[in-house]
Design a protein around this motif. Structure first.
Motif: not given
Length: 306
Positions: A169-170, A188-190
């Motif tokens: 992430l990131n 950013k996210s999952r």
């Protein structure tokens, strides 16, 4: 007796002719050499090489506000079109109640009851869908339209589960649009669940800059996988392989007219070049880049272009 002598003389002459012909053919075969194969050659290239993990992603708005009918009635007016950008509190629809429509032509309606209800936007955004046109009958609570929130625009990246562990992430990535234009993004996210049909894991990729793009746009997400600063490489046309693509080799020049087969270990593959990890070649070495297919371990060649 004379006939026997004549036969012996004839056999001797034939033998001499045969021996002479064989001797001449032997000389000619010794003089003949295999024809040289016309080839082109290329040299080693040294520089930075990178490999990317490239996957498909689809654009989407994560958040959409649903605008619903506050009363049962008929849509009297509609002040928007699909794709319009609207501000907060903008008038979207007017709905005439069922009761007002029933008494509209009643001569006893001295109060001039109109029964028209305004429907305004609760948030600013883009009209993504319109479910009912002007004049349509709607019940209380029916969805009239949807407003997509521009700030929630993302790309949904689907990735096989076995590769998802390599994503962090990131992490920054490159978003390649169908017109080859590139944008910067960040993972950013999952999603907490797998995609049911494809059994892939989903990640949310946000854009680093605000760009107006449509929903359901399919793009390529390029994620840096490996980078080598001073990689030694050759053009892809110089690399040969077998049917199983497990063994790789090149045809290396040892002089102006001879090339030999050399097994190599490959690394990063870019658009036009392939990294050569082993063995270590000299900068002055030359390799066949065309005419090299189907040659044996040693080949007689003729360089037609340097």
């Amino acid at each position: 007796m004379d006939r026997m002598i004549k036969n012996c003389i004839g056999v001797g002459i034939f033998g001499l002719i045969f021996i002479s012909g064989c001797h001449q053919a032997g000389k000619n075969s010794e003089k003949s050499t295999p024809s040289a194969i016309p080839v082109t050659v290329s040299s080693l290239h040294t520089g930075r090489m990178v490999s990317y993990l490239e996957l498909s992603a689809t654009s989407a708005f994560l958040f959409k506000a649903s605008v619903k009918a506050p009363v049962t009635g008929y849509i009297e007016n509609m002040f928007i079109n699909q794709g319009d950008a609207v501000k907060n509190n903008r008038l979207l629809f007017t709905v005439k109640t069922r009761e007002a429509s029933a008494i509209m032509n009643d001569s006893l309606n001295s109060l001039k009851f109109r029964g028209v209800v305004d429907v305004n936007a609760a948030i600013a955004g883009i009209i993504s869908t319109i479910e009912h046109p002007k004049g349509d009958y709607v019940a209380e609570g029916d969805q009239l339209c949807q407003i997509a929130v521009p700030e929630s625009f993302v790309f949904i990246l689907d990735i096989p589960f076995e590769l998802s562990q390599s994503l962090k992430l990131n992490t920054r990535c490159e978003i390649v649009l169908p017109d080859s234009h590139s944008l910067l993004g960040i993972i950013k996210s999952r999603f907490p669940s797998m995609a049911g049909s494809s059994q892939t894991e989903r990640f949310i990729v946000r854009l680093s800059e605000s760009v107006s793009l449509p929903e359901n746009l399919i793009a390529k997400i390029r994620i840096l996988k490996e980078s080598v600063g001073n990689a030694v490489s050759l053009p892809k046309s110089s690399i040969l392989t077998d049917e199983t693509m497990q063994n790789y080799w090149v045809m290396k020049l040892i002089n102006d007219s001879t090339a030999v087969k050399v097994l190599v270990t490959t690394g990063i593959s870019e658009k036009n070049y392939v990294q050569i990890k082993m063995p270590v070649f000299k900068d002055s070495d030359l390799f066949l880049s065309s005419g090299n297919y189907g040659l044996g371990d040693t080949a007689n060649i003729k360089v037609i272009k340097l």
